[in-house]
Design a protein around this motif. Structure first.
Motif, short mmCIF file in Angstrom:
data_model
loop_
_atom_site.label_atom_id
_atom_site.label_comp_id
_atom_site.label_asym_id
_atom_site.label_seq_id
_atom_site.Cartn_x
_atom_site.Cartn_y
_atom_site.Cartn_z
N ALA A 153 0.86 -1.20 0.00
CA ALA A 153 0.00 0.00 0.00
C ALA A 153 0.88 1.24 0.00
CB ALA A 153 -0.91 -0.01 1.22
N TYR A 154 0.58 2.16 -0.89
CA TYR A 154 1.46 3.32 -1.07
C TYR A 154 0.65 4.61 -1.02
CZ TYR A 154 4.66 -0.32 -2.34
OH TYR A 154 5.43 -1.45 -2.30
N GLN A 180 -3.51 0.55 -3.29
CA GLN A 180 -3.23 -0.84 -2.95
C GLN A 180 -2.89 -1.64 -4.21
OE1 GLN A 180 -3.34 -2.59 0.20
NE2 GLN A 180 -2.37 -4.07 -1.17
N VAL A 181 -1.75 -2.32 -4.16
CA VAL A 181 -1.35 -3.13 -5.31
C VAL A 181 -2.30 -4.33 -5.43
CG1 VAL A 181 0.27 -4.67 -4.12
CG2 VAL A 181 0.74 -3.97 -6.46
N SER A 182 -2.50 -4.81 -6.63
CA SER A 182 -3.46 -5.89 -6.87
C SER A 182 -3.03 -7.19 -6.21
CB SER A 182 -3.62 -6.13 -8.37
OG SER A 182 -2.47 -6.79 -8.87
N ASP A 183 -4.01 -8.05 -5.92
CA ASP A 183 -3.72 -9.35 -5.30
C ASP A 183 -2.82 -10.19 -6.22
OD1 ASP A 183 -5.22 -8.65 -3.16
OD2 ASP A 183 -7.01 -9.74 -3.79
N GLN A 184 -3.01 -10.05 -7.53
CA GLN A 184 -2.19 -10.82 -8.48
C GLN A 184 -0.71 -10.50 -8.28
OE1 GLN A 184 -2.39 -9.64 -12.58
NE2 GLN A 184 -1.21 -11.41 -13.27
N LEU A 185 -0.38 -9.22 -8.16
CA LEU A 185 1.03 -8.85 -7.98
C LEU A 185 1.53 -9.24 -6.60
CD1 LEU A 185 1.54 -5.36 -9.66
CD2 LEU A 185 1.41 -7.60 -10.72
#
Lengths: 300, 129
Positions: A153-154, A180-185
């Motif tokens: 999270a940025y 929030q970065v995706s769950d895939q990444l």
């Protein structure tokens, strides 16, 4: 820890107002570490003393320096575009074509800080990896940084540093004030605490190691030891990315160099005879493409 | 290189212009989308390489400006960067879909602005790190 609660409260309030970054409880260490150089430069006894003098004077230049010190992140997405462009255009296609389709690609982002490099690699793999299974090991000495990497999270300010807007909307979602970065990444990135200056724990064999802007902090014998340890965990066909101001030259000569455009990549030399031009004759300014790289560049 | 700064706030226009001038740009300014289209028409063949575009402005907003620019073949070479307080995910998607190339959310640091220019390939070599 010398930071007083009053000093922390003042700094966190300042940074929240000026840069919309929330320094919650537990960030005292970060404030202390980032402001210590400023405190020393100002001749203050410690960070608390520096902050209270700033509180009294309200000096706008100093206030800005404090905000900068706490918001400037050494790592940032695609800002240093070249290594990632070389990875996307040359290294990744080469790895995909030279390894069996069922084999997982192993990539190490060493000294990952808050994870921007690891997620940048993850984005490139998600977009250009042809669905190949991959794991990115993000390591750091600081468990706080590893927790941040894991969270993915940025703040607005962090996300603004060099992440192209089309990639941001593709791989991130808004979560309150954070991105929030995706769950895939996130599923592609594994975190582990590793001290580069001491023997490594058991690690997988890596196809690529990103060790950028880390060696500069170590003395020559430690640099050499780190490069030797990295060689032991890097595939003989693997690639090492160093920072723009770093080199293996004169430190550990068992590495070969390959230049792509203006960027220099390192590979284990003895293990791949012929794949690397000899160091002494490698032109520094012209592009050297070994045959299979040239093939990749031509799209074959 | 010329850049067009579009914002209804004079302070914001001068702040962005100062940063661009420091990087070696010549700047044009407009207070809203309609004014910007007029400035573009006057510029003729000398199309700016970049426009920074605020979203909320009187007369014509930034999104409409981006859509209008995208209908004009002779302006295809210009890079469009939204520079706005609008920070919702859906708005960023809308702006990109309309034809904006980059999106910078206010407030921003000079470094974040330079990063965006670099992503667009518009940061002069000497200013790049």
């Amino acid at each position: 820890m010398t930071l007083s609660p009053q000093a922390f409260a003042y700094v966190s309030d300042l940074v929240r107002r000026e840069a919309a970054i929330v320094l919650g409880p537990g960030k005292e260490y970060l404030v202390e570490a980032r402001l210590l150089p400023l405190a020393r430069a100002a001749g203050a006894a410690d960070v608390s003393a520096y902050v209270s003098s700033l509180q009294r004077s309200g000096n706008p230049t100093q206030r800005m320096a404090v905000v900068e010190a706490l918001t400037t992140n050494e790592t940032s997405w695609f800002r240093d575009g070249e290594p990632f462009e070389v990875f996307r255009s040359t290294v990744l296609p080469e790895l995909l074509s030279s390894t069996p389709p069922t084999r997982r690609l192993n990539i190490w982002s060493a000294a990952c800080s808050s994870g921007q490099e690891a997620y940048t690699i993850a984005m490139l793999l998600a977009d250009h990896g042809q669905g190949r299974k991959a794991e990115i090991l993000a390591s750091d000495l600081s468990t706080e940084m590893l927790d941040r990497t894991k969270a993915g999270a940025y703040s607005q300010l962090e996300i603004g540093r060099g992440l192209p807007a089309p990639m941001m909307v593709k791989h991130f979602r808004r979560a309150g004030t954070q991105w929030q970065v995706s769950d895939q990444l996130r599923a592609m990135v594994r975190t582990q605490r590793i001290n580069l200056a001491t023997p490594f724990p058991p690690l997988p064999v890596f196809d690529v190691v990103f060790l950028r802007n880390v060696l500069i902090y170590f003395d020559a014998p430690t640099k050499k030891a780190i490069l030797q340890r990295v060689r032991q965990v890097l595939s003989p066909q693997g690639y090492l990315f160093l920072g723009g101001a770093e080199t293996t030259l004169g430190i550990d000569d068992s590495w070969g160099r390959t230049t792509i455009g203006r960027f220099t990549l390192y590979r284990p030399q003895a293990a791949t005879p012929g794949a690397n031009p000899p160091v002494a004759t490698a032109p520094l300014t012209t592009t050297v493409l070994p045959p299979r790289w040239a093939a990749a560049a031509e799209g074959r | 290189m010329r850049a067009l700064v579009i914002d209804d706030s004079r302070t914001m226009r001068s702040l962005l212009s100062r940063q661009l001038v420091a990087l070696g740009y010549e700047t044009l300014q407009a207070g809203n989308g309609q004014e910007a289209l007029e400035v573009m028409d006057q510029a003729g063949a000398d199309v700016p390489v970049l426009a920074t575009v605020d979203w909320n402005m009187p007369v014509m907003d930034g999104l409409t400006f981006v859509q209008r620019v995208r209908t004009r073949q002779e302006w295809r070479s210009m890079s469009l960067m939204m520079v706005t307080t609008e920070a919702e995910y859906d708005q960023i998607v809308r702006a990109l879909a309309a034809g904006a190339h980059e999106y910078l959310i206010k407030p921003f640091t000079p470094e974040a602005f330079s990063d965006k220019l670099q992503l667009l390939g518009l940061l002069p070599e000497r200013a790049a790190q």
